[in-house]
Design a protein around this motif. Structure first.
Motif, PDB file in Angstrom:
ATOM      1  N   PHE A 240      -4.949 -14.526   7.531  1.00 21.93           N
ATOM      2  CA  PHE A 240      -5.338 -12.976   7.045  1.00 21.93           C
ATOM      3  C   PHE A 240      -5.368 -12.632   5.706  1.00 21.93           C
ATOM      4  O   PHE A 240      -4.605 -13.407   5.008  1.00 21.93           O
ATOM      5  N   GLN A 241      -6.660 -11.990   5.374  1.00 24.09           N
ATOM      6  CA  GLN A 241      -6.755 -11.581   4.041  1.00 24.09           C
ATOM      7  C   GLN A 241      -7.042  -9.973   3.927  1.00 24.09           C
ATOM      8  O   GLN A 241      -7.920  -9.306   4.646  1.00 24.09           O
ATOM      9  N   PHE A 242      -5.934  -9.238   3.507  1.00 27.16           N
ATOM     10  CA  PHE A 242      -6.147  -8.043   3.401  1.00 27.16           C
ATOM     11  C   PHE A 242      -6.604  -7.662   1.964  1.00 27.16           C
ATOM     12  O   PHE A 242      -5.898  -7.969   0.727  1.00 27.16           O
ATOM     13  N   ASN A 243      -7.942  -6.842   1.545  1.00 24.83           N
ATOM     14  CA  ASN A 243      -8.408  -6.439   0.289  1.00 24.83           C
ATOM     15  C   ASN A 243      -8.727  -5.189  -0.137  1.00 24.83           C
ATOM     16  O   ASN A 243      -9.525  -4.420   0.660  1.00 24.83           O
ATOM     17  N   GLN A 244      -7.826  -4.780  -0.618  1.00 25.01           N
ATOM     18  CA  GLN A 244      -7.881  -3.111  -1.212  1.00 25.01           C
ATOM     19  C   GLN A 244      -7.927  -2.196   0.069  1.00 25.01           C
ATOM     20  O   GLN A 244      -8.885  -1.464  -0.022  1.00 25.01           O
ATOM     21  N   VAL A 245      -7.118  -2.643   0.940  1.00 28.18           N
ATOM     22  CA  VAL A 245      -7.182  -1.779   2.291  1.00 28.18           C
ATOM     23  C   VAL A 245      -6.387  -0.295   1.960  1.00 28.18           C
ATOM     24  O   VAL A 245      -5.718  -0.084   1.431  1.00 28.18           O
ATOM     25  N   GLU A 246      -7.214   0.716   2.469  1.00 27.71           N
ATOM     26  CA  GLU A 246      -6.618   1.891   2.456  1.00 27.71           C
ATOM     27  C   GLU A 246      -6.721   2.597   4.025  1.00 27.71           C
ATOM     28  O   GLU A 246      -7.617   2.489   4.637  1.00 27.71           O
ATOM     29  N   ARG A 247      -5.706   3.114   4.286  1.00 31.52           N
ATOM     30  CA  ARG A 247      -5.685   4.060   5.564  1.00 31.52           C
ATOM     31  C   ARG A 247      -4.296   4.815   5.734  1.00 31.52           C
ATOM     32  O   ARG A 247      -3.218   4.550   5.580  1.00 31.52           O
ATOM     33  N   LEU A 248      -4.897   6.351   6.144  1.00 36.59           N
ATOM     34  CA  LEU A 248      -3.706   7.142   5.909  1.00 36.59           C
ATOM     35  C   LEU A 248      -2.961   7.045   4.614  1.00 36.59           C
ATOM     36  O   LEU A 248      -3.579   7.199   3.511  1.00 36.59           O
ATOM     37  N   ILE A 249      -1.565   6.895   4.632  1.00 37.97           N
ATOM     38  CA  ILE A 249      -0.821   6.716   3.379  1.00 37.97           C
ATOM     39  C   ILE A 249      -1.072   5.567   2.683  1.00 37.97           C
ATOM     40  O   ILE A 249      -0.860   5.357   1.313  1.00 37.97           O
ATOM     41  N   LEU A 250      -1.424   4.197   3.276  1.00 39.05           N
ATOM     42  CA  LEU A 250      -1.829   3.206   2.608  1.00 39.05           C
ATOM     43  C   LEU A 250      -3.141   3.242   1.450  1.00 39.05           C
ATOM     44  O   LEU A 250      -4.105   3.757   1.739  1.00 39.05           O
ATOM     45  N   SER A 251      -2.323   2.602   0.599  1.00 36.28           N
ATOM     46  CA  SER A 251      -3.352   2.703  -0.672  1.00 36.28           C
ATOM     47  C   SER A 251      -3.629   1.273  -1.340  1.00 36.28           C
ATOM     48  O   SER A 251      -2.424   0.806  -2.097  1.00 36.28           O
ATOM     49  N   ASN A 252      -4.533   0.588  -1.451  1.00 37.22           N
ATOM     50  CA  ASN A 252      -5.063  -0.417  -2.474  1.00 37.22           C
ATOM     51  C   ASN A 252      -4.063  -1.568  -1.910  1.00 37.22           C
ATOM     52  O   ASN A 252      -3.471  -2.173  -2.704  1.00 37.22           O
ATOM     53  N   VAL A 253      -3.939  -1.794  -0.630  1.00 36.65           N
ATOM     54  CA  VAL A 253      -2.998  -3.037   0.145  1.00 36.65           C
ATOM     55  C   VAL A 253      -3.895  -4.234  -0.240  1.00 36.65           C
ATOM     56  O   VAL A 253      -4.846  -4.266   0.672  1.00 36.65           O
ATOM     57  N   SER A 254      -3.317  -5.356  -0.962  1.00 37.01           N
ATOM     58  CA  SER A 254      -3.882  -6.460  -1.060  1.00 37.01           C
ATOM     59  C   SER A 254      -2.925  -7.541  -0.825  1.00 37.01           C
ATOM     60  O   SER A 254      -1.996  -7.654  -1.550  1.00 37.01           O
ATOM     61  N   PHE A 255      -3.066  -8.481   0.183  1.00 41.77           N
ATOM     62  CA  PHE A 255      -2.115  -9.630   0.459  1.00 41.77           C
ATOM     63  C   PHE A 255      -2.859 -10.676   1.352  1.00 41.77           C
ATOM     64  O   PHE A 255      -3.754 -10.447   2.077  1.00 41.77           O
ATOM     65  N   ASN A 256      -2.246 -11.940   1.225  1.00 39.60           N
ATOM     66  CA  ASN A 256      -2.637 -12.860   2.260  1.00 39.60           C
ATOM     67  C   ASN A 256      -1.344 -13.160   3.056  1.00 39.60           C
ATOM     68  O   ASN A 256      -0.236 -13.195   2.728  1.00 39.60           O
TER      69      ASN A 256
END
Length: 233
Positions: free
Chosen positions: A6-22
């Motif tokens: 999985f790769q998360f690239n600058q993900v935002e959803r509700l409270i989540l902001s700029n979430v990036s990790f592998n």
């Protein structure tokens, strides 16, 4: 070098902001942080129980949106905090996922019960007869029936007593190792995080504050935010 699972690239959803990790194959990632920090919201993005408002999520090198939801959830199974079982027999619950793909085999039921340390005669028990610990085991077995590669665990033992917590944790660790599963665990227990996890991701107010080896995060935190959280825990 193999691509991340999985790769998360600058993900935002509700409270989540700029979430990036592998997340790599066979990682055991623990997501932890204060209440309301976005842990469950993040977990639900892995199998499209929720979708991001911004950013990209890739699974096996392709956009997660390229996978049908049934196919994705077959590969990426979720076990919830409360074991929401369907009314009827244990067998009805175990065969639900495989029936969607015409993959049910009666012998699979007994293997699943063995995986979660329940006797074979549980197959014909009504779910109403089961204790809380037994229901959580059936819930885990129902998720395993789809033969997922990734197991999402949303505080799977928080509603159980200490004896059941220890038993289910031991079964989980054995399953993870035997089946080479990739795991994403949300937990409020730092002892459980240490026992099950290999990697950690600390969230606060929807942002990743620290990530890395779970042992290093818990023993040698680098940020004042994580230090303060561990002092409170």
């Amino acid at each position: 070098m193999t691509n991340p699972l999985f790769q998360f690239n600058q993900v935002e959803r509700l409270i989540l902001s700029n979430v990036s990790f592998n997340l790599n194959e066979e990682d055991r990632l623990v997501i932890f942080g204060p209440s309301g920090s976005g842990k469950s919201t993040l977990l639900h993005l892995f199998n499209r129980m929720d979708d991001p408002e911004k950013g990209d999520i890739n699974f096996r090198g392709d956009s997660i949106n390229q996978f049908s939801i049934p196919q994705l959830r077959k590969q990426v199974g979720l076990v919830l905090q409360q074991p929401y079982l369907f009314q009827g027999m244990v067998e009805d619950n175990l065969r639900f996922g495989p029936d969607l793909f015409q993959e049910w085999d009666e012998q699979l039921a007994y293997r699943l019960l063995d995986y979660v340390n329940l006797p074979n005669d549980f197959i014909s028990k009504s779910v109403d007869e089961l204790s809380g610990g037994e229901q959580q085991r059936v819930s885990l077995a129902r998720t395993l029936a789809n033969k997922p590669d990734v197991l999402l665990l949303d505080e799977p033992t928080s509603a159980l007593d200490d004896q059941n917590i220890a038993a289910i944790e031991n079964d989980l660790i054995d399953l993870i190792e035997r089946r080479h599963l990739t795991v994403v665990l949300v937990t409020h227990s730092m002892d459980q995080a240490k026992r099950i996890g290999t990697k950690g991701l600390y969230l606060e107010e929807g942002e990743i504050i620290e990530q890395g080896s779970i042992e290093e995060l818990l023993e040698e935190p680098n940020t004042p935010e994580l230090q303060a959280f561990l002092n409170r825990s």
